[in-house]
Design an enzyme around this catalytic site. Sequence first.
Site, short mmCIF file in Angstrom:
data_model
loop_
_atom_site.label_atom_id
_atom_site.label_comp_id
_atom_site.label_asym_id
_atom_site.label_seq_id
_atom_site.Cartn_x
_atom_site.Cartn_y
_atom_site.Cartn_z
N HIS A 181 0.80 -1.22 0.00
CA HIS A 181 0.00 0.00 0.00
C HIS A 181 0.83 1.27 0.00
O HIS A 181 0.27 2.36 -0.15
CB HIS A 181 -0.98 0.00 1.18
CG HIS A 181 -2.27 0.69 0.87
ND1 HIS A 181 -3.39 0.62 1.67
CD2 HIS A 181 -2.64 1.47 -0.18
CE1 HIS A 181 -4.38 1.32 1.15
NE2 HIS A 181 -3.95 1.85 0.02
N HIS B 21 -5.94 -0.43 8.44
CA HIS B 21 -4.97 0.46 9.08
C HIS B 21 -5.14 1.89 8.59
O HIS B 21 -5.49 2.12 7.43
CB HIS B 21 -3.54 -0.01 8.76
CG HIS B 21 -3.30 -1.45 9.07
ND1 HIS B 21 -3.58 -2.45 8.14
CD2 HIS B 21 -2.81 -2.06 10.18
CE1 HIS B 21 -3.26 -3.63 8.69
NE2 HIS B 21 -2.80 -3.43 9.92
N ASP C 239 -2.63 4.01 8.27
CA ASP C 239 -1.46 4.31 7.43
C ASP C 239 -1.03 5.77 7.56
O ASP C 239 -0.70 6.44 6.58
CB ASP C 239 -1.72 3.96 5.96
CG ASP C 239 -1.84 2.46 5.74
OD1 ASP C 239 -1.45 1.70 6.65
OD2 ASP C 239 -2.33 2.04 4.67
N HIS D 145 4.66 1.16 4.06
CA HIS D 145 3.24 0.90 3.74
C HIS D 145 2.33 1.33 4.89
O HIS D 145 1.11 1.37 4.72
CB HIS D 145 3.00 -0.55 3.33
CG HIS D 145 3.04 -1.57 4.42
ND1 HIS D 145 2.57 -2.86 4.25
CD2 HIS D 145 3.50 -1.52 5.70
CE1 HIS D 145 2.74 -3.54 5.39
NE2 HIS D 145 3.29 -2.75 6.26
N ASP E 21 -7.21 -1.78 0.07
CA ASP E 21 -6.26 -2.69 0.69
C ASP E 21 -7.04 -3.95 1.06
O ASP E 21 -8.04 -3.88 1.78
CB ASP E 21 -5.66 -2.03 1.94
CG ASP E 21 -4.56 -2.85 2.58
OD1 ASP E 21 -4.68 -4.09 2.62
OD2 ASP E 21 -3.59 -2.24 3.09
N ASP F 139 -6.57 -6.14 3.12
CA ASP F 139 -6.74 -6.43 4.56
C ASP F 139 -7.89 -5.64 5.18
O ASP F 139 -8.19 -5.80 6.37
CB ASP F 139 -5.44 -6.26 5.34
CG ASP F 139 -4.99 -4.80 5.55
OD1 ASP F 139 -5.82 -3.88 5.48
OD2 ASP F 139 -3.78 -4.60 5.81
N GLU G 167 -1.87 -5.05 -1.46
CA GLU G 167 -1.58 -5.91 -0.31
C GLU G 167 -2.09 -7.33 -0.46
O GLU G 167 -2.10 -8.10 0.52
CB GLU G 167 -2.09 -5.30 1.01
CG GLU G 167 -1.42 -3.99 1.39
CD GLU G 167 0.02 -4.11 1.90
OE1 GLU G 167 0.51 -5.26 2.04
OE2 GLU G 167 0.64 -3.06 2.14
#
Length: 307
Positions: A101, A130, A132, A145, A231, A233, A276
Site C-alpha cells: 500500500h 490500518h 497508514d 506501507h 487494501d 486487509d 496488499e
Amino acid sequence: MSHLGSTVALIGAPTDIGAGHRGASMGPEALRVAGLADALRERGLQVVDTGNLSGPVNPWQPPVDGYRHLPEVAAWNRTVMEAVYAQLQAGRLPILLGGDHCLGLGSITAVARHCRERGKKLRVLWLDAHADFNTSQVTPSGNVHGMPVACLCGLGPRELTHLGGSAPAIEPSQIRQVGIRSVDQGEKRLVKEYGLDIYDMRFIDEVGMKRVMEMALDGVDADTHIHVSFDVDFLDPSIAPGVGTTVPGGPNYREAQLVMEMIADTGRVGSIDIVELNPAFDEHNRTGRLAVDLVESLFGKSTLMRD
C-alpha cells in the site's frame, strides 16, 4: 455506466518494497490469474493490460532514520505516479495492481494532479484495516506501507511528500477511511491532530455500513472524481486470508459488497488501487478471486437491475 471511463488500464506494480512481509510482489499476477480482465470485460468495459512496471529490487534491509528502503520506495512511487497519470491523460480509468500500500502514494499523487488540472473535486476512499498515518517518529517498524496517508497529507520525508513537486498532495478533508481497526499509539495522536475522517469498525458496528457509506460519500456530485484505494486487509481475514497484515474483526462479505455497490451507485469512480494481496498467505487464490468479485461490484455488478 457506473464510473467515469469505459476503458480501463491495468497497471501492475510487483513490489513489496514498503511491506513487512515478502509476497505482495506476486499480487498483480494473482489478480490476473483470478480473471480480473475478463470480469471487467463482462461489465462492458474495454480493458488494456499495460503489463508490469519495473523498479528496484527489495533489498530487505532494516530501517535507516525511521524508514525502510526509502530510496527504493521513492523510485517505485515515482514510476507508479507517472504511469497512473499517463493513463488518466489518455482518458482511461487506471487500476493499480499492487504491490503493497505504499504505492497508493504515487497513485493518489497522480490522481490529485489530474483533478487539479481539470477542476475536479477529489474524494479518496481508503478501505483498509490500518490508518497508514505513521511517521518515522512514531512508526514501530519503519515500513512505509504504514505511512502513505501521512505522506500524502505532507507529513514525512521530502522524497515522498513532494513526489509531485509540491506538498501536500491532498488535504485530510479529501479522504475518508473505512474499516479501520488497527492504529498505532503515536499514530492515534496524529490522526486526531490532522482531523482524519475515519469510520472505524466500532462506528460501523454502531450505525451500520449503509449509514457509514452515506456519510463517506456525502458531498460527492457530478464534479467529483472518486479514487478507491482498496487494501485487501480491509476484509475480515476469515474471508480474505491472503494478506501479510491480517487484523480480525473486519467487514464481512455482504458488508464489503455493500461498500462497493454504494460507491458504484455514485457513478463517479475514476481510479482504483488494489493492494496488499499476498498469494504466499492465500488459499488457492481465494482472496484474489474475492478481490475480483468486489471490484466487479465497483463497476455495477448487482443482483438486480437498479436505477
